[in-house]
Design an enzyme around this catalytic site. Sequence first.
Site, PDB file in Angstrom:
ATOM      1  N   ARG A  31       9.134   1.528   6.165  1.00 50.60           N
ATOM      2  CA  ARG A  31       9.986   2.692   5.863  1.00 50.60           C
ATOM      3  C   ARG A  31       9.152   3.962   5.779  1.00 50.60           C
ATOM      4  O   ARG A  31       7.934   3.930   5.593  1.00 50.60           O
ATOM      5  CB  ARG A  31      10.728   2.487   4.533  1.00 50.60           C
ATOM      6  CG  ARG A  31       9.833   2.411   3.277  1.00 50.60           C
ATOM      7  CD  ARG A  31       9.729   3.694   2.499  1.00 50.60           C
ATOM      8  NE  ARG A  31       8.737   3.601   1.421  1.00 50.60           N
ATOM      9  CZ  ARG A  31       7.483   3.963   1.526  1.00 50.60           C
ATOM     10  NH1 ARG A  31       7.011   4.419   2.680  1.00 50.60           N
ATOM     11  NH2 ARG A  31       6.661   3.864   0.487  1.00 50.60           N
ATOM     12  N   GLU A  37       9.545  11.420  -4.085  1.00 46.98           N
ATOM     13  CA  GLU A  37       8.326  10.615  -4.240  1.00 46.98           C
ATOM     14  C   GLU A  37       7.969  10.462  -5.708  1.00 46.98           C
ATOM     15  O   GLU A  37       7.984  11.438  -6.469  1.00 46.98           O
ATOM     16  CB  GLU A  37       7.197  11.308  -3.482  1.00 46.98           C
ATOM     17  CG  GLU A  37       6.275  10.370  -2.766  1.00 46.98           C
ATOM     18  CD  GLU A  37       6.968   9.568  -1.662  1.00 46.98           C
ATOM     19  OE1 GLU A  37       7.378   8.422  -1.922  1.00 46.98           O
ATOM     20  OE2 GLU A  37       7.107  10.108  -0.558  1.00 46.98           O
ATOM     21  N   HIS A  38       7.644   9.229  -6.058  1.00 53.07           N
ATOM     22  CA  HIS A  38       7.317   8.870  -7.451  1.00 53.07           C
ATOM     23  C   HIS A  38       8.489   9.169  -8.388  1.00 53.07           C
ATOM     24  O   HIS A  38       8.300   9.504  -9.557  1.00 53.07           O
ATOM     25  CB  HIS A  38       6.025   9.571  -7.909  1.00 53.07           C
ATOM     26  CG  HIS A  38       4.810   9.023  -7.205  1.00 53.07           C
ATOM     27  ND1 HIS A  38       4.180   7.874  -7.624  1.00 53.07           N
ATOM     28  CD2 HIS A  38       4.161   9.434  -6.099  1.00 53.07           C
ATOM     29  CE1 HIS A  38       3.163   7.615  -6.792  1.00 53.07           C
ATOM     30  NE2 HIS A  38       3.136   8.546  -5.857  1.00 53.07           N
ATOM     31  N   GLY A 136      -1.613  -0.447   5.097  1.00 49.58           N
ATOM     32  CA  GLY A 136      -2.226   0.534   4.202  1.00 49.58           C
ATOM     33  C   GLY A 136      -1.915   1.973   4.589  1.00 49.58           C
ATOM     34  O   GLY A 136      -2.639   2.888   4.223  1.00 49.58           O
ATOM     35  N   SER A 140       4.956   0.966   3.770  1.00 43.14           N
ATOM     36  CA  SER A 140       5.529  -0.250   3.185  1.00 43.14           C
ATOM     37  C   SER A 140       5.371  -1.495   4.030  1.00 43.14           C
ATOM     38  O   SER A 140       6.311  -2.266   4.219  1.00 43.14           O
ATOM     39  CB  SER A 140       7.015  -0.048   2.870  1.00 43.14           C
ATOM     40  OG  SER A 140       7.131   0.864   1.844  1.00 43.14           O
ATOM     41  N   SER A 141       4.140  -1.694   4.514  1.00 44.62           N
ATOM     42  CA  SER A 141       3.888  -2.944   5.232  1.00 44.62           C
ATOM     43  C   SER A 141       4.083  -4.128   4.289  1.00 44.62           C
ATOM     44  O   SER A 141       4.538  -5.190   4.707  1.00 44.62           O
ATOM     45  CB  SER A 141       2.476  -2.943   5.814  1.00 44.62           C
ATOM     46  OG  SER A 141       1.538  -2.665   4.814  1.00 44.62           O
ATOM     47  N   ASP A 186      10.974   0.710  -1.757  1.00 46.22           N
ATOM     48  CA  ASP A 186      10.507   0.128  -0.497  1.00 46.22           C
ATOM     49  C   ASP A 186      11.296  -1.123  -0.122  1.00 46.22           C
ATOM     50  O   ASP A 186      11.700  -1.302   1.027  1.00 46.22           O
ATOM     51  CB  ASP A 186       9.017  -0.216  -0.590  1.00 46.22           C
ATOM     52  CG  ASP A 186       8.183   0.972  -1.034  1.00 46.22           C
ATOM     53  OD1 ASP A 186       8.696   2.098  -0.963  1.00 46.22           O
ATOM     54  OD2 ASP A 186       7.031   0.764  -1.463  1.00 46.22           O
TER      55      ASP A 186
HETATM   56  C1  GLA Z   1       4.992   3.261  -3.462  1.00 42.90           C
HETATM   57  C2  GLA Z   1       5.883   2.367  -4.312  1.00 42.90           C
HETATM   58  C3  GLA Z   1       7.303   2.911  -4.388  1.00 42.90           C
HETATM   59  C4  GLA Z   1       7.307   4.376  -4.801  1.00 42.90           C
HETATM   60  C5  GLA Z   1       6.304   5.188  -3.965  1.00 42.90           C
HETATM   61  C6  GLA Z   1       6.165   6.593  -4.442  1.00 42.90           C
HETATM   62  O1  GLA Z   1       5.432   3.224  -2.129  1.00 42.90           O
HETATM   63  O2  GLA Z   1       5.911   1.057  -3.779  1.00 42.90           O
HETATM   64  O3  GLA Z   1       8.069   2.134  -5.279  1.00 42.90           O
HETATM   65  O4  GLA Z   1       7.046   4.518  -6.167  1.00 42.90           O
HETATM   66  O5  GLA Z   1       5.024   4.593  -3.956  1.00 42.90           O
HETATM   67  O6  GLA Z   1       7.353   7.283  -4.273  1.00 42.90           O
END
Ligand code: GLA
Length: 399
Positions: A31, A37-38, A136, A140-141, A186
């Site tokens: 994704r 974010e966060h 990495g 979201s691998s 993710d």
């Molecule tokens: C990583 C985490 C997610 C999210 C992002 C930051 O991808 O796996 O859950 O917290 O960082 O948005």
Amino acid sequence: MIPPELTARVSKQFTQTCGRPPRWIAAAPGRVNVIGEHTDYNDGFVLPMAIERYTVMAADFALAAPNPAKAGEGGSSCSIFDAHFKETATIDVSVPVTRGEPKWSNYIRGVMAGFQQRGVKIPALDVAFLSTVPLGGGLSSSAALEVCTATLLEVATGKQLDPVEKALLCQKAEHEFAGVPCGIMDQFISVMGRENHLLLLDCRSRQTDLVPMNDPSVALLIINTNVKHELGSGEYAKRRAECETAAKILGVPSLRDATAEALEEARGKMEGMVFCRARHVIGEIERTVHAAEGIRASNWPTVGQLMYASHRSLRDDYEVSCAELDAVVDIAEDLGIQGGVYGCRMTGGGFGGCAVALVKADAVADISKKISADYLTKTGLAATIFSSRPAAGAAVLKS
Ligand code: GLA
């Protein structure tokens, strides 16, 4: 659509390794998070999309004695072949699955354990897999690997999970087997992605809202800095703890319930750094909701500005960017709308990985060329750039 060539490659690998064609094929996408974010572990909103990069698994029941030299092993173990790194993980599924080697197998082990905890018996399986999600890269691998495993186990065991439960099972695998206290974004998007749509996810209620993203005049570019700073996961846990501290001081269950005004009033009661972390989260939740409205209205300049604001906040208040990500965003901002770029920001957990840019579709080739060249000049590194339409979530391709 999942590229048929990829499915064919994995199927061929399985056939070569196991001496028969696979019974099932399952896939799950990586994704990119457009904004938000966060915010997921603060009960806020996120706005990701699944990308056209996938983990694909081909599998069958293990034969009782697939190889005379290994006679007797067939009945109790899963043999998982990583066709890219040419490495096999053997996982005993006749007992509760625990953490083990190789390291990557923990994502798979964690999902298996989740099924077992629901009383599902996992049969001995032969599996071969490949992934086109960069490792990495903040795409979201790991979630793709978890969700792909869960999708395969659903078809192999006949135990269909509710999509929310499936995402939560995979998140738990990441927490307990990979040691990363991630939020729910993710795994949710890898399960629930929809072609030509972003997913506005309320991480508190877990309500999802599909936001159409099919205007042919714009495209999303994913720019991989190809750097990964090792401080990643420790810093992630720290940020999470700092947010909890801020919420506690503000007297709210999570930062979702805090306002910018309340935070300002409480400034004197918390460390400067905690204040900044909370300021990012509160602002980012608001930006995410506005960006979803902007996308629905095809108001691309506004969405772009929100992306730049998100990046600045992640860089200065949340401190999860790095020089390479900042370089990409600066180059994009210099190009500006005249150069075809509406907005750009780091995406994912940070400390390296990818940036995402919202650009004019007819300028994709020029922008990619320019960003590659300038990034190389500024950092001495080669970036990898690709664009992706919003893709569909996990699926069984052969059953
Ligand atoms: C990583 C985490 C997610 C999210 C992002 C930051 O991808 O796996 O859950 O917290 O960082 O948005």
